[in-house]
Design a protein around this motif. Sequence first.
Motif, short mmCIF file in Angstrom:
data_model
loop_
_atom_site.label_atom_id
_atom_site.label_comp_id
_atom_site.label_asym_id
_atom_site.label_seq_id
_atom_site.Cartn_x
_atom_site.Cartn_y
_atom_site.Cartn_z
N PRO A 102 14.79 78.71 -4.28
CA PRO A 102 13.64 78.70 -3.63
C PRO A 102 12.65 79.84 -4.13
CG PRO A 102 15.34 78.67 -2.05
CD PRO A 102 15.86 78.87 -3.08
N GLU A 103 13.27 80.94 -4.82
CA GLU A 103 12.49 82.04 -5.17
C GLU A 103 11.73 81.38 -6.47
OE1 GLU A 103 14.93 85.33 -5.81
OE2 GLU A 103 15.68 85.12 -3.84
N ILE A 104 12.51 80.90 -7.27
CA ILE A 104 12.02 80.11 -8.45
C ILE A 104 10.84 79.11 -8.20
CG2 ILE A 104 12.40 78.59 -10.58
CD1 ILE A 104 15.51 79.88 -10.28
N ALA A 105 10.87 78.49 -7.14
CA ALA A 105 10.21 77.39 -6.75
C ALA A 105 8.67 78.46 -6.38
CB ALA A 105 10.41 76.45 -5.66
N THR A 106 9.01 79.38 -5.59
CA THR A 106 7.78 79.94 -5.08
C THR A 106 6.90 80.74 -6.15
OG1 THR A 106 8.78 80.40 -3.17
CG2 THR A 106 7.08 81.91 -3.71
N THR A 139 9.26 78.21 -15.48
CA THR A 139 10.20 77.01 -15.41
C THR A 139 11.22 77.28 -16.49
OG1 THR A 139 8.31 75.69 -14.93
CG2 THR A 139 10.24 74.51 -15.86
N LEU A 140 11.00 77.83 -17.82
CA LEU A 140 11.96 78.04 -18.63
C LEU A 140 12.95 79.06 -18.16
CD1 LEU A 140 12.86 77.57 -21.65
CD2 LEU A 140 11.35 79.25 -22.32
N ASP A 141 12.47 80.29 -17.38
CA ASP A 141 13.49 81.28 -16.97
C ASP A 141 14.46 80.55 -15.88
OD1 ASP A 141 12.17 83.25 -18.45
OD2 ASP A 141 10.80 84.15 -16.90
N GLY A 142 13.63 79.67 -14.95
CA GLY A 142 14.38 79.09 -13.88
C GLY A 142 15.25 78.41 -14.52
N VAL A 143 15.17 77.28 -15.50
CA VAL A 143 16.18 76.54 -16.31
C VAL A 143 17.34 77.41 -16.90
CG1 VAL A 143 16.56 74.93 -18.21
CG2 VAL A 143 14.40 74.58 -16.31
N GLU A 144 16.82 78.38 -17.58
CA GLU A 144 17.72 79.21 -18.19
C GLU A 144 18.98 79.75 -17.23
OE1 GLU A 144 15.57 82.02 -20.56
OE2 GLU A 144 15.13 80.71 -22.27
#
Length: 153
Positions: A96-100, A115-120
């Motif tokens: 949820p933090e990444i989506a926010t 997005t790249l940080d979230g995927v990593e």
Amino acid sequence: MGGVWLVLSDWNTRHVTKVAKWTVGGWVAATLLFGWVLYIQLQVMQQLKPYVIAMDGVLIGTTVTFALGLLSARTDIQRSELQWEREARDTVESLPEIATALQRSETRTEAYETTLDGVETLLSAGVARIVVDGEVVLSGRSSGPHRATNGRR
């Protein structure tokens, strides 16, 4: 017999070594203990009648320490798996933090970096993999800490 089973198991080398150390250490301790008993018997009785009992004791002691080594290694495996599950849960809970952060992105570059940080983050925790047309393109670590396919890591 237990050694053959252990070598053929899918445990990683660290756990096999731990069981072997417990077994050898137990064998040494039991052998010394019963050696001392035999020495006392020789001094007191002047003969070695109980040597068969002593050898059975060594065998029993070695079997018990093999079992203790197995228990110790399995405990380590369970701890590692629990730690991995905690890390994976924490990572999934960060979605949820990444989506926010992605929703708040004002530019394409910012959205791309978020997005790249979230995927990593997801890949490093091993809780996600990227599949394109049925083929894994990117994948983090294995599905758990001790899931080696060839038996050793």
